[in-house]
Every structure is written in structure tokens, then in C-alpha cells.
Design a protein around this motif. Sequence first.
Motif, PDB file in Angstrom:
ATOM      1  N   GLY A 192      -0.953   5.641   5.100  1.00  0.00           N
ATOM      2  CA  GLY A 192       0.247   6.058   4.481  1.00  0.00           C
ATOM      3  C   GLY A 192       1.106   6.320   5.801  1.00  0.00           C
ATOM      4  O   GLY A 192       2.597   5.700   5.598  1.00  0.00           O
ATOM      5  N   GLY A 237       0.605   3.102   8.797  1.00  0.00           N
ATOM      6  CA  GLY A 237       0.426   1.943   8.403  1.00  0.00           C
ATOM      7  C   GLY A 237       1.347   0.788   9.062  1.00  0.00           C
ATOM      8  O   GLY A 237       0.454  -0.262   9.575  1.00  0.00           O
ATOM      9  N   ARG A 238       2.370   1.019   9.210  1.00  0.00           N
ATOM     10  CA  ARG A 238       3.130  -0.238   9.784  1.00  0.00           C
ATOM     11  C   ARG A 238       2.837  -0.198  11.397  1.00  0.00           C
ATOM     12  O   ARG A 238       3.095  -1.023  12.113  1.00  0.00           O
ATOM     13  CB  ARG A 238       4.653  -0.065   9.593  1.00  0.00           C
ATOM     14  N   HIS A 294      -1.906  -3.737   8.636  1.00  0.00           N
ATOM     15  CA  HIS A 294      -2.754  -3.780   7.437  1.00  0.00           C
ATOM     16  C   HIS A 294      -4.150  -3.633   7.650  1.00  0.00           C
ATOM     17  O   HIS A 294      -4.879  -3.106   7.024  1.00  0.00           O
ATOM     18  CB  HIS A 294      -2.213  -4.768   6.554  1.00  0.00           C
ATOM     19  N   HIS A 324       2.143  -5.264   1.075  1.00  0.00           N
ATOM     20  CA  HIS A 324       2.351  -3.778   1.042  1.00  0.00           C
ATOM     21  C   HIS A 324       0.773  -3.045   0.806  1.00  0.00           C
ATOM     22  O   HIS A 324       0.487  -1.887   0.439  1.00  0.00           O
ATOM     23  CB  HIS A 324       3.017  -3.029   0.147  1.00  0.00           C
ATOM     24  N   ARG A 325      -0.278  -3.832   1.531  1.00  0.00           N
ATOM     25  CA  ARG A 325      -1.554  -3.209   1.181  1.00  0.00           C
ATOM     26  C   ARG A 325      -1.935  -2.110   1.988  1.00  0.00           C
ATOM     27  O   ARG A 325      -3.061  -1.469   1.374  1.00  0.00           O
ATOM     28  CB  ARG A 325      -2.563  -4.489   1.581  1.00  0.00           C
ATOM     29  N   ALA A 326      -1.284  -1.950   3.189  1.00  0.00           N
ATOM     30  CA  ALA A 326      -1.588  -0.612   3.476  1.00  0.00           C
ATOM     31  C   ALA A 326      -1.242   0.725   2.828  1.00  0.00           C
ATOM     32  O   ALA A 326      -1.813   1.471   2.791  1.00  0.00           O
ATOM     33  CB  ALA A 326      -1.133  -0.581   4.930  1.00  0.00           C
ATOM     34  N   ARG A 327       0.054   0.532   2.052  1.00  0.00           N
ATOM     35  CA  ARG A 327       0.260   1.448   0.989  1.00  0.00           C
ATOM     36  C   ARG A 327      -0.682   1.715   0.104  1.00  0.00           C
ATOM     37  O   ARG A 327      -0.793   2.857  -0.575  1.00  0.00           O
ATOM     38  CB  ARG A 327       1.813   1.212   0.698  1.00  0.00           C
ATOM     39  N   ALA A 351      -3.621   3.377   1.234  1.00  0.00           N
ATOM     40  CA  ALA A 351      -3.306   4.868   1.212  1.00  0.00           C
ATOM     41  C   ALA A 351      -3.254   5.530  -0.027  1.00  0.00           C
ATOM     42  O   ALA A 351      -3.669   6.816  -0.266  1.00  0.00           O
ATOM     43  CB  ALA A 351      -1.986   5.063   1.794  1.00  0.00           C
ATOM     44  N   TYR A 352      -2.589   4.975  -0.997  1.00  0.00           N
ATOM     45  CA  TYR A 352      -2.761   5.396  -2.484  1.00  0.00           C
ATOM     46  C   TYR A 352      -4.065   5.894  -2.868  1.00  0.00           C
ATOM     47  O   TYR A 352      -4.512   6.962  -3.764  1.00  0.00           O
ATOM     48  CB  TYR A 352      -2.072   4.642  -3.401  1.00  0.00           C
ATOM     49  N   LEU A 363       1.569   6.267  -8.792  1.00  0.00           N
ATOM     50  CA  LEU A 363       1.926   5.608  -7.906  1.00  0.00           C
ATOM     51  C   LEU A 363       1.205   4.130  -7.659  1.00  0.00           C
ATOM     52  O   LEU A 363       1.582   3.284  -7.614  1.00  0.00           O
ATOM     53  CB  LEU A 363       1.292   6.395  -6.436  1.00  0.00           C
ATOM     54  N   PHE A 382       2.450   0.497  -8.698  1.00  0.00           N
ATOM     55  CA  PHE A 382       2.348  -0.014  -6.979  1.00  0.00           C
ATOM     56  C   PHE A 382       3.377  -1.563  -7.172  1.00  0.00           C
ATOM     57  O   PHE A 382       3.989  -1.406  -6.061  1.00  0.00           O
ATOM     58  CB  PHE A 382       1.112  -0.658  -6.865  1.00  0.00           C
TER      59      PHE A 382
END
Length: 679
Positions: free
Chosen positions: A20, A23-24, A28, A121-124, A127-128, A161, A165
Motif C-alpha cells: 500500500g 507499491g509505486r 506491481h 492498480h493491482r498493487a493497491r 494491499a487491500y 474498499l 475497488f
Amino acid sequence: MSHVIQAIVFFPLIGALIAGLLGRVIGHRTAEFVTTGLLIVAAVLSWVVFVGYWFAPEATEGAGHAEATKVVVLEWIHSGPLALDWVLRVDTLTAVMLVVVTTVSSLVHVYSIGYMADDPHRARFFAYLSLFTFAMLMLVTADNFLQMFFGWEGVGLASYLLIGFWYKKPSANAAAIKAFVVNRVGDFGFALGIFAALMILGSIDFDTAFHNVEGVAGQTMRFLSWDLDAMTVVCLLLFMGAMGKSAQFLLHTWLPDAMEGPTPVSALIHAATMVTAGVFMVARLSPMFEAAPIAMNVVFVVGAITAFFAATVGLVQNDIKRVIAYSTCSQLGYMFVALGAGMFSAGIFHLFTHAFFKALLFLGAGSVIHAMHHEQDMRNMGGLAKKIPITYWMMLIGTLALTGVGIPGLPIGFAGFFSKDAIIETAYAVGGNLGTFGFWTLVIAAMFTSFYSWRLIHLTFHGTPRPATHGHDDHAHDAHGHEHGSAYDNAHESPNVMLVPLYILAAGAILAGFVWHEEFIGHAEHIAHFFAGSLVVDEHLVEAVHSVPFWVRASSTVAMILGFAAAWYMYMVDKTAPARLAAANSGLYKFLLNKWYFDELYNFIFVRPAFWLGRALWKGFDDWLVDQTIVEGLGNRVKDVTARVVRLQSGYLYHYAFVMLIGIAALLTWAITAGGLLG
């Protein structure tokens, strides 16, 4: 042991923070591997803990409530007589939940690497997923009500979340808000139940509260101007929280809409983890519920109604994920019937087996959707067994487990055969009007379950491909613009990263019931030995369940066969039968298709009045009274007065001299007149 427990709980949190916050930075792919790797380690450690309880239950055996393994993380709240530490509590019940949560979560993480491969946005997303898993682990390892409430609200936040998503999609945002709001209704009751437990039992520490239950037997409390049994009130308020989290009748409306989230979310939240939190909570608090027989009856009845209601709605759903969602809702009803009957181990057993085959069905449905370029309407599928044979066999195994295929009277069958049949037998063993109601309701629900499960298989995998002739939802076209007519031609099997989790879950769907049925639903001494005080075991009820007639044991199998035969005839033999039946019973069909009109009813009773009140306060109070009348109205009057006063200030000296003379003349006139009057 303490280090293992802490690793199980906190590895998902570490993964969530890394993915989270960084991630950037790490990318990813790294975020996927870090979160998934930590979850796999947590799952392996959870199995180590569970196997330890399985093979060596004598280590925790004892009378009453055996000592659980407790790991103190830190001192938390100390205020007057209230002293609560952050403690991780692990006993057999917790070990079962650890296995369920971490196993399903780790497999969902692996599956998501393939399913979400093209999402920017798969890193987010990962994280979720890990944050949700941490919150769920906090819930199941709680040693007191407040810690449980922390995990309870944590999974609610994470589910919001995850369901929303794809936040640019209005329907996903609406579904996330709906899930959050409906759960707040249940959580309000849960919070009141915690307050009432503190007031009645004198503590919100589990061990202390359980110890004090016997001392408050027969005690009443003032609630809504009535004097009611204290434990009944406490347990009903707590069960209100379970109704929201586990989508029971009246608070179920959020669950089907939650399918707007990515399919891995459906498998994680709605198959094995969050929706079972209410079941776990009632089982954990079994000593309290045992002291409140009225509350137990309410749990039983609500569970039976939920099982029947959701099964009826599942009969006519066309979205492949919504069919499985209503199946989840129905199976949760089965679990609560077992809990309400006092057969807590059977409810937990169905939770355990259900995790495998329902996660298998959800992830299998995701594989179908992936193959069909995001098509979810089963009416636009057909013949996919040739295109995606591995997914077909995995879905078939999940369906055999869900419908409870097995041989009555013999320990041979799929996972659902052992756990679901045990609950049906438990309902019969309860006896009386209550038991009769529960038994026949569950048998009919089992028949409906078989029908809509095989309907899904036939519509999706059998027959010939069908073109898209029906209305579509937001998933009707994929990002690449494939037309539905070519979806079948372009269908392809999922990559191995998505199939391997299906293999593992399929093994659980086949073996879980056979391997562990003796520990959960065997003889009373075996159950008591295995759970060692972490659950209340009613030995008389257990023996009564084992003594039911053979026709009771066979009833679920007969219902399953009837459902299968009806689905086979209507969707493989006479394919015009469903349309004819729907036309002949159009009122009933629309009633079921519209989910008993609960959304419309709630919209009329709650949503519209809330909007009306909001608009009244906005337009009437804020705009008219505050802004126009008070702020702008008084402001304009002051402005007018000051504008007139300002005009008196001309700036010419002779004007001011003239005013001064007028003032002096007026003053002298008043003085002379006043003096004359006084004289």
C-alpha cells in the motif's frame, strides 16, 4: 508457539503496508509477490497450529473452559476497573478459523496474480486483500469484545474498499456503500450488545464474562420500558451484528450487490471469511447463548428462513456470480440453524467445508468470466466444457460438494455431504414444532440448492453456445471490445496461476468432510476432546443426532436427486420448460426475480423518507431559513440601514455646522420646555 501466532497475524499486515505505501516504488509485480509470499507463509503456519490441535488435543483437554494459548502483544486499555490488553487467543476454534482465513486468502492472492494481471492498480488491490486478511485474523484471535469489534470493523472497512475497488464504476461505488451502511445497522446492535455485556457480566474479557454467565441466570434488565431477561437481550443484540455481517434475512441485501467487486474479492469475502464472522462470533460466545434459550430459538428460526429465502431467489438468477452469492447466503443460514440448535461444532464444520467448495465455485466462476471476456450472464454461455475443460471439472467438484453428494449412512461423500446433512439431522433432532419447521425448511432448501447449482452447470458448460440475445449488465463488453457473438470462439482456459488454487480447493472440497467429520460431528466425547472447552458441546443433542431415523439421513440426498433431475429435464431435455413455467407463474417468477422485493421495500420505507428528510433540511431549513431568512435576510436589512446612514456623511463642513445648529436648537427647546413644565 507465540512467535508462530504473531507471524500468522502480522505477516498480512506487513504485506499490506509494503504494497500500500511502497507499491509505486517497488512496482506491481514485487507487491504481488511480497503480499502473496507472506500469506502463503501464514497459511503454512496456520496448518501447523491446526494439526497440532488435531493430533494432540489432550494438550488442551480439561473440564469447563480449558486454558487457551494467549500471546500478549501490548497493554491496551486500563481505565479504572477496566483492564484490557491486546492479546492473541488461540484454541481449537481459533485454529480452525486461522486455517480457513489464511488458506483461502493465500489462494486468492495467487489466483489474483493471473486474474488482475491487466489491472493498472493491482498493487493497491493486493494491499487491500492483505489488510482484509489481517483484520479477519484480528477478529478470530480476539480475547475480548473490544478486540473483536476492532477486527469486526476492520473487515467492514476492507470490504468497502474491495467491493468498490473499481471506483470509477457507479454500480461498484453504490454496492460498496450499500454493504457498508447495511453492516452499520447490524454493528449498531453489536455495539449495544457489548455495552450490555459489560453492564450485566461486569467484563468484556471473554473468560471473565463466560465465568459470570451462571451468576446472572434469571436476572432482568430494563430495555425499551420492559423488564426482560438480561442474557436474552445481550445475545439478541450481539446476534444483530451477526445478522449484518453474515447477511441473514432482513440484513442480507448487501451480499448479492457486493458481486460488483472483482471475482477474487467475492471468493475471499463472501465465500469463506467475512460472511462467516457472525457464525464464528456466535460460536465463540456459545456459553452466553446457551444461557439464553429464547435467543437460541431466534438464531435457529432466522437461519432457517435465510436458508429457504436465499435458495428460492437463487432459482431464477442469471448472473453466474449472483447465483453463487445467494448460495452463500443460504448456506450461512444452515450454519446458524446448527448454532441455534446448540450443535455449535456442526455449524463450524459447515463453515470449514463451505470455505473450500464455495471458494472453488467463486474462483471457478472467475475463470469462466475470464474465458468469456467478462461475460457473466449464463444465458449467453453454453458448451464451455469443451473450451475450458479444467475449469469445468473444478466447478463440477464444487457443485458435487455444495449439493451434498454422498451415500447416506456411510462416511463416503463430498465435503458438503457430511456437514450439511449433519445440520439437517440436527434440526430434526431438536424436535417439536421448531425442529419440524427447521428440518423441512432445510430439506426444501437443499432441493432448491441442487436445482440452481446444476442449472448453473448446464447453462454454462453443457448444450450449445448461445448468442447474446438478452439484456446485459455493465460487464457486457470487455475492455477489448469483444462482441458476445465471438466470446465463445475466443474462450480459453485460464493460466496455471489461476488453476493451481482451484486444484487445492478441489482437494479440500473432496476430502475435508471425510477426514475431519469425526472431530466435528462424531461422538460427543470426540467433539469435546477436540474442541477442549473452546465450544459448548451438548452431549445429549449429539447422541440424538446420531440416533435419527435413516429416512432423515437420506432426506437431503433425495432432495438433491430431485433438484438434479428437475434441472436436467428443464435445461437439457425440454429446454422450453423454464419459459413455459415462468409464463404460467409470472407473478411468482417476478417475485423471485426481484428478490422478494426487499430492495424496493427498503427503498420505500427507509431510503425515500431519508432523501425526503434530507431535501427538506437542505431546501427548507438550510437554504430558506438559514441562508435566505437569517443570513441573507438580516444581512440585507443591516446593509440597507448602514447604506442610509452612510448617505448622511456628505463630507461638507457647512452640512455638519447646520446639523450642529439644529441639534443645539432642539436641545435648547427641550430645556426651556422641560424647565417650564417643571416650574
